[in-house]
Design a protein around this motif. Structure first.
Motif, PDB file in Angstrom:
ATOM      1  N   SER A  45       8.293   1.146 -10.433  1.00 57.60           N
ATOM      2  CA  SER A  45       6.999   1.499 -11.502  1.00 57.60           C
ATOM      3  C   SER A  45       5.846   1.558 -10.552  1.00 57.60           C
ATOM      4  CB  SER A  45       7.095  -0.150 -12.089  1.00 57.60           C
ATOM      5  OG  SER A  45       6.039   0.151 -12.827  1.00 57.60           O
ATOM      6  N   HIS A  46       5.352   2.057 -10.622  1.00 53.04           N
ATOM      7  CA  HIS A  46       4.030   1.912 -10.336  1.00 53.04           C
ATOM      8  C   HIS A  46       2.404   1.677 -10.554  1.00 53.04           C
ATOM      9  CE1 HIS A  46       5.268   4.934  -6.670  1.00 53.04           C
ATOM     10  NE2 HIS A  46       5.732   5.330  -7.798  1.00 53.04           N
ATOM     11  N   GLU A  47       2.999   0.800 -11.869  1.00 50.02           N
ATOM     12  CA  GLU A  47       1.682   0.417 -12.377  1.00 50.02           C
ATOM     13  C   GLU A  47       1.469  -1.085 -11.977  1.00 50.02           C
ATOM     14  OE1 GLU A  47       0.288   1.695 -15.307  1.00 50.02           O
ATOM     15  OE2 GLU A  47       2.061   3.386 -15.402  1.00 50.02           O
ATOM     16  N   MET A  48       0.807  -1.796 -12.674  1.00 43.86           N
ATOM     17  CA  MET A  48       0.381  -3.350 -11.758  1.00 43.86           C
ATOM     18  C   MET A  48       1.415  -4.084 -11.542  1.00 43.86           C
ATOM     19  SD  MET A  48      -2.320  -5.237 -13.146  1.00 43.86           S
ATOM     20  CE  MET A  48      -1.742  -7.527 -14.044  1.00 43.86           C
TER      21      MET A  48
ATOM     22  N   GLY B  45       4.692  -2.198  -8.302  1.00 44.00           N
ATOM     23  CA  GLY B  45       3.780  -1.809  -8.882  1.00 44.00           C
ATOM     24  C   GLY B  45       2.963  -1.716  -7.084  1.00 44.00           C
ATOM     25  N   ASP B  46       2.045   0.010  -8.480  1.00 42.39           N
ATOM     26  CA  ASP B  46       0.975  -0.050  -6.971  1.00 42.39           C
ATOM     27  C   ASP B  46      -0.478  -0.809  -7.086  1.00 42.39           C
ATOM     28  OD1 ASP B  46       2.555   2.085  -7.064  1.00 42.39           O
ATOM     29  OD2 ASP B  46       1.287   3.963  -7.674  1.00 42.39           O
TER      30      ASP B  46
ATOM     31  N   ASN C 146      -7.282   3.856  -8.148  1.00 40.65           N
ATOM     32  CA  ASN C 146      -6.303   3.039  -8.788  1.00 40.65           C
ATOM     33  C   ASN C 146      -6.565   2.353  -9.812  1.00 40.65           C
ATOM     34  OD1 ASN C 146      -3.535   3.526  -7.401  1.00 40.65           O
ATOM     35  ND2 ASN C 146      -3.373   1.555  -7.031  1.00 40.65           N
TER      36      ASN C 146
ATOM     37  N   GLU D  56       7.268  10.269  -9.650  1.00 43.41           N
ATOM     38  CA  GLU D  56       5.353   9.861 -10.458  1.00 43.41           C
ATOM     39  C   GLU D  56       4.364  10.816 -10.432  1.00 43.41           C
ATOM     40  OE1 GLU D  56       2.429   7.011 -11.254  1.00 43.41           O
ATOM     41  OE2 GLU D  56       2.758   7.641  -9.471  1.00 43.41           O
TER      42      GLU D  56
ATOM     43  N   LYS E 203       0.892  10.374 -10.110  1.00 43.57           N
ATOM     44  CA  LYS E 203       0.054  10.381  -9.903  1.00 43.57           C
ATOM     45  C   LYS E 203       0.230  10.236  -7.999  1.00 43.57           C
ATOM     46  CE  LYS E 203      -1.017   6.132 -11.605  1.00 43.57           C
ATOM     47  NZ  LYS E 203      -0.494   5.840 -12.856  1.00 43.57           N
TER      48      LYS E 203
END
Length: 523
Positions: free
Chosen positions: A36-39, A112-113, A264, A292, A294
């Protein structure tokens, strides 16, 4: 190959030879599609094996009274800062601190990012966590909280000759704190602690070949023990710090050439893309257009920037002024237009115009001012994003030469035209400062087309030729002997119209007068 298959397996990428680190290239391939690249979602708090208390307990468990050195003293402190705005954040970074936006002694339920402390307002920079030397002078005017005193053996000069097996102590501390599942298996532990290494690549879908992600920072940590390294021109990296178990890896888009890629969904200048957890030996990643979104866009813009900075110094061929240091780039997924507004470097553009141009993103610039914004909405391929980024880097070089007086007029015309026409970025060429726009865009499109041709060996789609200005005269004289370095030499602050551009070129290169006149007359 049109896309990479990502498998979380150990495999040999290649014989490293002269291009890679002087280690066997056996690393774990990151399964990018599973991350996952979300929070970041945090779980329960973990017991940090590197606290002074826990390392002392591990030392005593192994050596008891057999060693005369019984009392450990802290080498580091684990601290969090709450910077108020860009100035305080930049000051922390200038101190050489590795900052992360999440606590490092918590279970990560979902990778996450980024992370935002839920107790803080959305428009405030979130807590920044770091590990600094015990002797570090904490800034009195920046809010902070010391979380733990720590002991990291590699940071203690006395450990080099004390006869203590500090790797064994470190492993025992993991066991005593309930973190033994993070340790390398015994079969790998026999090889000793590892210096993480690997290769980060991105696929250029036009050539069908991967290339290294260049000059980007790879950052990793195991609790409060950190490591970081920049990739080389082929995407290889190697940490100097050693680790005994699994660690978390991430790409920090702060390039060693002096630019950072931000935005971000939080207020920090350099974006982070997680690579997840991996073994101490290191991880490698293969990024493609199917990765992904981004992450893919950031790596392409990163490589365009690195290559452009390399091109600026042409050696005997000449030079192009490099973009200003600490260049700040924002990538917007929902905008289709790009700009080189140079706000961080002093361009004083009417913020009402900027607000109408950036729309929903405008509220973010009050804390961190961008220099370049790149809109990638509708840009799906490596070549399209790369070319667009090159165009903006060329503008940044122009800014380096002419400064803010020229730039304020140029960008004012661009934004005013965009707002007045409802999206026609360059207007109709009528009105004040249209000449500034013509010169700037001729140069930007010329470089975009030239780099495209050099990279792919085929003519570009002749970008920019349909506007009221055209980069074609520059392409014409370039094909007949004047280099991009020669052309850039003519771009000084006094060149504010096509006519003065032509005149300055003829003054500088009298042997090319006929070619220059023919180019500008024809196009």
């Amino acid at each position: 190959m049109k896309r990479f298959a990502h498998f979380l397996i150990l495999l040999s990428l290649c014989a490293c030879g002269q291009k890679g680190p002087d280690l066997p290239c056996v690393t774990s391939m990151v399964d990018l599609e599973s991350i996952s690249h979300e929070m970041i979602v945090l779980g329960s708090k973990l017991e940090d094996p590197y606290t002074l208390e826990n390392m002392q307990a591990a030392y005593d468990a192994i050596y008891g009274t057999k060693s005369s050195r019984r009392e450990l003293t802290p080498t580091d402190i684990y601290v969090r800062f709450l910077p108020k705005g860009e100035e305080q954040y930049d000051r922390l970074k200038s101190m050489g601190i590795d900052l992360v936006d999440h606590p490092v002694d918590y279970q990560i339920i979902t990778e996450g990012d980024y992370y935002v402390d839920p107790t803080l307002p959305e428009d405030q920079i979130t807590w920044q966590y770091a590990v600094v030397s015990k002797s570090f002078s904490l800034p009195s005017d920046i809010e902070y909280e010391v979380l733990d005193e720590c002991y990291i053996a590699a940071h203690d000069a006395k450990t080099k000759s004390d006869g203590v097996d500090w790797v064994a102590v470190e492993r025992r501390s993991f066991e005593l704190t309930g973190n033994s599942d993070m340790l390398a298996p015994e079969t790998r532990a026999e090889e000793g602690p590892q210096r993480p290494h690997g290769r980060i690549t991105v696929m250029d879908d036009k050539t069908g070949e991967p290339e290294g992600v260049k000059g980007v920072m790879v950052n990793c940590n195991s609790f409060v023990k950190f490591g970081s390294a920049y990739t080389d021109a082929n995407g290889y990296y190697q940490m100097q710090n050693e680790f005994v178990g699994d660690i978390r890896y991430r790409l920090v888009f702060q390039n060693k050439k002096g630019f950072s890629i931000g935005f971000n969904l939080l207020l920090v200048p350099a974006s982070i893309s997680t690579l997840g957890e991996g073994p101490a030996e290191g991880v490698s990643a293969e990024i493609s257009v199917s990765s992904e979104r981004k992450l893919f866009a950031r790596t392409v813009v990163n490589n365009a920037g690195y290559d452009y900075f390399e091109r600026c110094d042409g050696g005997e061929s000449g030079f192009i002024s490099a973009p200003p240091s600490s260049l700040r780039i924002w990538i917007f997924q929902h905008l289709g237009c790009s700009s080189t507004v140079m706000l961080q470097h002093g361009a004083m553009v009417d913020h009402e115009l900027v607000k109408k141009y950036l729309g929903e993103y405008m509220s973010l610039i009050k804390n961190f001012l961008p220099d370049i914004t790149i809109g990638v909405n509708g840009a799906r391929s490596f070549s399209t994003i790369y070319a667009s980024a090159t165009h903006e880097f060329a503008h940044a070089s122009h800014f380096s030469k002419v400064g803010t007086p020229f730039w304020n007029k140029y960008i004012y015309y661009i934004l005013e035209s965009f707002v007045a026409t409802g999206g026609a970025t360059y207007g109709s060429g009528v009105g004040g400062y249209a000449g500034h726009c013509a010169i700037g865009e001729m140069w930007g499109y010329f470089m975009e087309n030239l780099v495209y041709m050099d990279r792919y060996g085929v003519p570009s789609p002749s970008l920019g030729v349909s506007y009221w200005f055209s980069p074609t005269p520059l392409r014409y004289i370039n094909e007949r002997g004047l280099t991009e370095y020669d052309i850039f030499r003519a771009l000084d602050g006094e060149v504010t119209s096509v006519a003065t551009f032509e005149a300055h070129l003829k003054q500088l290169y009298p042997d090319y007068v006929n070619v220059i006149e023919e180019a500008f007359a024809r196009y």
